[in-house]
Scaffold this motif. Structure first.
Motif, short mmCIF file in Angstrom:
data_model
loop_
_atom_site.label_atom_id
_atom_site.label_comp_id
_atom_site.label_asym_id
_atom_site.label_seq_id
_atom_site.Cartn_x
_atom_site.Cartn_y
_atom_site.Cartn_z
N UNK A 151 -8.32 -31.78 59.82
CA UNK A 151 -8.42 -33.16 60.30
C UNK A 151 -7.06 -33.75 60.63
N UNK A 152 -6.18 -32.88 61.09
CA UNK A 152 -4.89 -33.34 61.60
C UNK A 152 -4.93 -33.29 63.12
N UNK A 153 -4.03 -34.05 63.74
CA UNK A 153 -3.92 -33.99 65.20
C UNK A 153 -3.36 -32.62 65.60
N UNK A 154 -4.00 -32.02 66.60
CA UNK A 154 -3.55 -30.73 67.13
C UNK A 154 -2.82 -30.99 68.45
N UNK B 206 -3.96 -41.85 63.64
CA UNK B 206 -3.36 -41.43 62.37
C UNK B 206 -3.49 -39.91 62.32
N UNK B 207 -2.40 -39.25 62.66
CA UNK B 207 -2.44 -37.79 62.80
C UNK B 207 -2.73 -37.11 61.48
N UNK B 208 -2.51 -37.82 60.38
CA UNK B 208 -2.72 -37.24 59.04
C UNK B 208 -4.18 -37.28 58.61
N UNK B 209 -4.98 -38.15 59.23
CA UNK B 209 -6.40 -38.30 58.83
C UNK B 209 -7.23 -38.66 60.06
N UNK B 210 -7.40 -37.66 60.91
CA UNK B 210 -8.05 -37.91 62.20
C UNK B 210 -9.53 -38.26 62.06
N UNK B 211 -10.11 -37.91 60.91
CA UNK B 211 -11.55 -38.18 60.74
C UNK B 211 -11.82 -39.55 60.12
N UNK B 212 -10.76 -40.28 59.75
CA UNK B 212 -10.97 -41.56 59.06
C UNK B 212 -11.50 -42.61 60.02
N UNK B 213 -12.43 -43.42 59.49
CA UNK B 213 -13.01 -44.51 60.30
C UNK B 213 -12.00 -45.65 60.41
#
Ligand SMILES: Cc1ncc(COP(=O)(O)O)c(C=O)c1O
Ligand SMILES: N[C@@H](CCCC[NH3+])C(=O)O
Length: 427
Positions: free
Chosen positions: A11-14, A332-339
């Motif tokens: 779930x990080x930015x690629x 937020x590249x650290x938590x791409x799945x966060x709402x």
């Protein structure tokens, strides 16, 4: 949503097969991260869209968008040519292996020395004023020298007033009413005027202004062909094709765009009996804009009268939001799945209240230490950065199939004064 966003299984930015968080840890932030394959893909999509309808077609990359050597070398290897705006850009292009005939120089308010330098380097000069024509003719032997002229097609468009380059308020190009005489004059001076150029502005998603510009430029070219007897080797319609910056914007339908515009071009060639000159376009933003992400780190969260997310970069790193009020999508590249849970301002570290990357932006519960990705930072990003507030310039990382190379080292404090000296009486 047409934004170029990829997420990996953490779930990080690629970015181009590399993990944005790993990059930030290894190389620090702020850093511009460039995806090599995306540039190649953008170039090939652009080139094939137009050459499919008109094989005599060339792409001149407007390198003012991004003069990173690796970026330019990638485009060189694809066979792209260069639209240069300054002697410095000509110098860099030559150093990277672009031959003079692959460089079209479109300067504005150019000195005699600069005109001569560009000519001596073998680039083709696209002349912007009668003044430049007269001065060039005295600096060099004009006999047979190929030149072109930038005309003002009286059509302008762009994502901001500052980025509109055609029309009555524009400082660029010669007027339609003087075009025939200027081409005749150039011939009389001994030049070989073989091209016509126009460029209406930058960051345009609406196809309509391009159609108007093609018609208008071709009407001027047709008149010059018929009344001054000029046989054009090329007609150049400049750059300006936009990219989506917001989730609501869509990518330009390149195939349709090419079909319509090439269609208009061919109609006008036939109408004026102009033969088959090569068609040039000069994309900058389209080739590199979405191929780069600016990574920054959140260092402070502040609840003041508004909620601020503070990051370790500022408008010295990426000027577009402060200068044009431009929207850059930020993840937020650290938590791409966060709402998304909150509305915040994302602020930089420059001592100016206009130093904001976003106002009233929906974001997840960002934490201090998170890495944010500021998307679409490849065009007019690093090239417009500065040392304001004595901040060293950011680093640049190239990602090739997931492998990272440092293509520009982060500046040091010593770089901030490397070119300065203190006179003896102050020592
Ligand atoms: C003469 C010329 N050509 C090409 C471009 C590239 O524009 P864009 O990056 O919008 O494609 C510019 C910049 O506006 C320009 O001034
Ligand atoms: N610097 C502008 C584009 C100007 C293009 C140069 N003529 C931008 O960031 O959108």
């Amino acid at each position: 949503m047409d934004l170029n966003i990829k997420v990996n299984d953490k779930n990080h930015l690629d970015i181009g097969g590399a993990d944005a968080i790993d990059i930030a840890e290894e190389f620090g932030t702020p850093t511009y991260v460039i995806d090599e394959n995306r540039i190649r893909d953008n170039y090939n999509r652009f080139y094939s869209a137009f050459s499919k309808y008109y094989p005599d077609f060339k792409v001149f990359y407007a390198c003012k968008a991004n003069t990173n050597l690796a970026v330019m070398k990638i485009l060189e290897s694809e066979g792209c040519c260069i639209d240069a705006v300054s002697p410095g850009e000509v110098h860099i292009s030559k150093m990277l292996g672009f031959s003079g005939d692959r460089i079209l120089f479109t300067g504005n308010n150019i000195t005699n020395d600069e005109l001569k330098y560009v000519h001596d380097e073998g680039a083709v000069l696209n002349i912007d004023s009668v003044s430049a024509l007269n001065r060039l003719s005295k600096m060099i032997d004009p006999e047979g020298v190929k030149i072109s002229f930038r005309v003002n097609p009286m059509v302008g468009a762009g994502h901001h007033d500052h980025c509109i380059t055609g029309g009555i308020m524009s400082k660029f190009g010669i007027m339609e009413s003087e075009a025939v005489e200027v081409y005749k004059k150039a011939e009389k001076l001994g030049f070989n005027p073989v091209g016509m150029h126009s460029h209406i502005g930058s960051g345009i998603l609406d196809p309509e202004p391009f159609k108007l510009a093609i018609e208008s430029t071709m009407d001027i070219a047709g008149k010059v062909h018929q009344d001054a007897g000029i046989d054009f080797e090329f007609v150049d319609f400049g750059g300006g094709v936009g990219i989506p910056y917001t989730p609501e914007e869509n990518v330009v339908d390149l195939d349709k765009f090419a079909e319509v515009n090439v269609g208009l071009f061919k109609e006008k060639l036939e109408q004026y009996g102009m033969g088959n000159p090569t068609m040039y376009l000069e994309p900058g933003r389209f080739l590199v804009g979405d191929a780069c992400v600016l990574l920054v780190t959140v260092n402070s969260l502040k609840q003041s009268y508004r909620k601020f997310i503070g990051v370790d970069a500022g408008f010295h790193t990426l000027l577009r939001p402060a200068m044009y009020d431009s929207y850059h999508h930020i993840v937020d590249a650290s938590r791409m799945n966060a709402e998304n849970t909150q509305t915040v301002d994302i602020a930089g570290n420059v001592c100016e209240s206009g130093d904001l990357f976003a106002r009233d932006r929906l974001m997840p519960d960002v934490e201090e230490g998170d890495v944010l990705g500021i998307l679409n930072a490849g065009a007019y990003g690093f090239t417009m950065s500065s040392n304001y507030n004595s901040r060293p310039l950011a680093s640049e990382i190239l990602v090739t199939d997931g492998e990272c190379s440092v293509v520009r080292e982060r500046e040091t404090f010593e770089d901030l004064y490397a070119k300065q000296s203190i006179p003896p009486h102050l020592k």
